[in-house]
Write a protein that holds these residues in place. Structure first.
Motif, mmCIF file in Angstrom:
data_model
loop_
_atom_site.group_PDB
_atom_site.id
_atom_site.type_symbol
_atom_site.label_atom_id
_atom_site.label_comp_id
_atom_site.label_asym_id
_atom_site.label_seq_id
_atom_site.Cartn_x
_atom_site.Cartn_y
_atom_site.Cartn_z
ATOM 1 N N GLU A 177 -8.682 -1.181 -3.525
ATOM 2 C CA GLU A 177 -7.467 -1.587 -2.446
ATOM 3 C C GLU A 177 -7.997 -2.736 -1.660
ATOM 4 O OE1 GLU A 177 -6.060 1.730 -1.066
ATOM 5 O OE2 GLU A 177 -4.205 0.249 -0.780
ATOM 6 N N THR B 136 -3.630 0.211 5.101
ATOM 7 C CA THR B 136 -4.075 1.274 5.153
ATOM 8 C C THR B 136 -4.647 2.586 6.004
ATOM 9 O OG1 THR B 136 -6.890 1.017 5.231
ATOM 10 C CG2 THR B 136 -5.881 0.657 2.812
ATOM 11 N N HIS C 3 0.969 -1.169 0.119
ATOM 12 C CA HIS C 3 -0.335 0.219 -0.116
ATOM 13 C C HIS C 3 0.720 1.582 0.449
ATOM 14 C CE1 HIS C 3 -2.914 2.835 1.523
ATOM 15 N NE2 HIS C 3 -2.118 3.590 1.860
ATOM 16 N N GLN D 239 -9.707 3.487 -3.689
ATOM 17 C CA GLN D 239 -10.408 2.825 -2.361
ATOM 18 C C GLN D 239 -11.046 1.916 -1.696
ATOM 19 O OE1 GLN D 239 -10.801 6.577 -4.022
ATOM 20 N NE2 GLN D 239 -10.542 7.780 -1.936
#
Lengths: 206, 296
Positions: A161, A180, A94, A158
């Motif tokens: 992910e 994250t 990330h 987002q």
């Protein structure tokens, strides 16, 4: 986990259930090179797909992929068994992606912040066009799979992910939040939105 | 509803193309992982050492390494303790021979031993050191050869290894309490070392008082007595010290025999036998009345 390609025949499919990822990392930190090979064989595919489907560029994805594993190799001695190895691995991925987002001229970096429910595009990272035109994806996948990948590409980064961390990395909501650096509720809502959008997309396509 | 739809969605996603890294990418990453191990000194040592896997840092290996460390510490500690215990007696033993070989300390042995026998009569074995009921003077005091000079005392000590052995046993006069066995050892050593016992004064007296006995013994025994006089003088001193029951310097053979008979009457058979054996060693040719010979 699928078998590794013949050129990496030494990475044979082995039932590593008795040996946890954390133990393998610690063994590798202690000098056991074979432990890293086992660890790599477990997570190479999922991490590769996570990075590839996040950045949309195979060449860049391979570079990022190699960078993430290099980071694992370099910081093996600092690994502490306070979190799962998968969480640590995808956290590295990330942050590497964030760095790549900021450096890549093809991406406009917008600060990730807390999201209001339903407003998930305000703090989004926009990708340049061309990411969706991956020829190998359209050639290889079935119709639904292809549609799904298309839908996945259309998700906000987002949400995408979070979805990929959940599906490819096997991380829980809490682990996703830790990887994250977001609140747990934010990670949960992002995943919920991602799944809802993908379902709607598949329903619209069918 | 959402859960089932999500499950279906996940199954659909799992069926998508499973992109994999290229073999070249795999090889590059694995090569880097191995080179990192080789270049790391700590990892290299652990890898090459036969027990390196034991010191790997997985939780279970750490546990074993900790156990091994504790075990090694215990083994080293126990070895040091045992080594110290072995060295302490050796160190103590180094000091004792120093006293044995010195002339002056050895020369003092008879006096010290005498004093020790005087000081702790309660420790004396009733069988061996029973106080004289006859009221005679204590043997240790009598056994002191006042006519002997310090040199004379020293010479027998040097000349007689048997006395040195007996003296060694008698050295730890203050240690008699700690080593009560020394007394029997002294007795045994004294008896073993005795060939022809006789303190110089006693022998001189006996030779003066019993010139006939010496003459009767013949030239051979007389010369033997003369030959044995000096080396046996020290032996006689030791014997007199360890067993005050033997003949005194000024006691005639007849008196000694009488005393032996008295011992038998008193039921002290063992003392009587020992004294008679000693009498025979000193006066092998002294005629013993048949009655006394049989009773002895």
């Amino acid at each position: 986990m699928p078998a590794v390609t013949p050129s990496s025949a030494r990475l044979k499919r082995v039932n590593h259930a008795p040996i946890a990822d954390e133990d393998l990392v610690l063994r590798y930190a202690g000098g056991d090179a074979a432990a890293f090979e086992h660890l790599y064989s477990r997570h190479r595919g999922g991490l590769y797909r996570f990075i590839t489907r996040q950045c949309g560029d195979r060449g860049a994805a391979e570079e990022l992929f190699q960078d993430v594993w290099s980071r694992v190799i370099e910081t093996r001695a600092r690994y502490r068994v306070e979190a799962r190895f998968a969480t640590w691995l995808y956290t590295l991925a990330h942050h590497r992606l964030i760095d790549w987002y900021r450096k890549s001229s093809r991406v406009v970096w917008v600060d990730f912040g807390r999201e209001e429910e339903g407003i998930d595009t305000e703090n989004a990272v926009e990708f340049a066009a061309g990411r969706s035109a991956q020829p190998e994806v359209r050639a290889e996948s079935r119709e639904i799979a292809m549609k799904l990948l298309v839908l996945l590409e259309q998700l906000p980064p987002q949400q995408r992910e979070v979805f990929l961390l959940h599906e490819e990395g096997g991380l829980s909501i809490e682990e996703i939040a830790a990887a994250t650096v977001t609140p747990t509720e934010t990670a949960k809502s992002r995943l919920r939105y991602a799944l809802a959008k993908l379902r709607r997309g598949l329903q619209d396509l069918t | 509803m959402n859960d089932s739809e999500n499950a279906e969605l996940r199954r659909a996603y799992a069926a998508t193309a499973r992109d994999e890294p290229s073999p070249a990418l795999d090889d590059a990453i694995l090569a880097k992982s191995r080179s990192a191990i080789l270049t790391d000194p700590r990892s290299a040592i652990l890898t090459r050492h036969p027990l390196g896997s034991l010191f790997g840092t997985p939780a279970s290996s750490r546990h074993w390494s900790q156990l091994l460390a504790v075990a090694a510490t215990l083994v080293v500690t126990a070895s040091l303790v045992l080594l110290m215990q072995q060295e302490i007696p050796q160190i103590a033993g180094l000091a004792a021979p120093a006293r044995d070989t010195a002339v002056t300390p050895v020369a003092k042995i008879p006096t010290e031993a005498v004093q020790a026998t005087q000081v702790a009569p309660s420790e004396l074995s009733p069988r061996e050191y029973k106080p004289r009921s006859s009221g005679r003077v204590d043997v240790p005091a009598r056994d002191q050869p006042p006519e002997q000079t310090s040199q004379e005392r020293e010479q027998p000590v040097i000349a007689s290894p048997q006395l040195a052995d007996a003296a060694k046993s008698a050295i730890p006069a203050p240690d008699r309490q700690a080593f009560p066995g020394a007394r029997p050892a002294i007795n045994e050593a004294a008896r073993a070392s005795v060939a022809t016992p006789a303190p110089p004064a006693a022998r001189a007296e006996s030779s003066v008082q019993r010139p006939s006995a010496v003459a009767a013994a013949g030239n051979a025994s007389g010369s033997a007595l003369a030959e044995r006089r000096s080396p046996q003088a020290a032996e006689s001193i030791a014997r007199s010290l360890v067993n005050p029951g033997f003949a005194k310097n000024d006691e005639s053979p007849e008196a000694w025999l009488a005393r032996i008979a008295e011992m038998r009457k008193q039921g002290r058979v063992k003392d009587a036998e020992e004294n008679f054996a000693e009498f025979r060693k000193r006066y092998p040719d002294f005629p013993v009345p048949p009655a006394k010979a049989e009773s002895s």
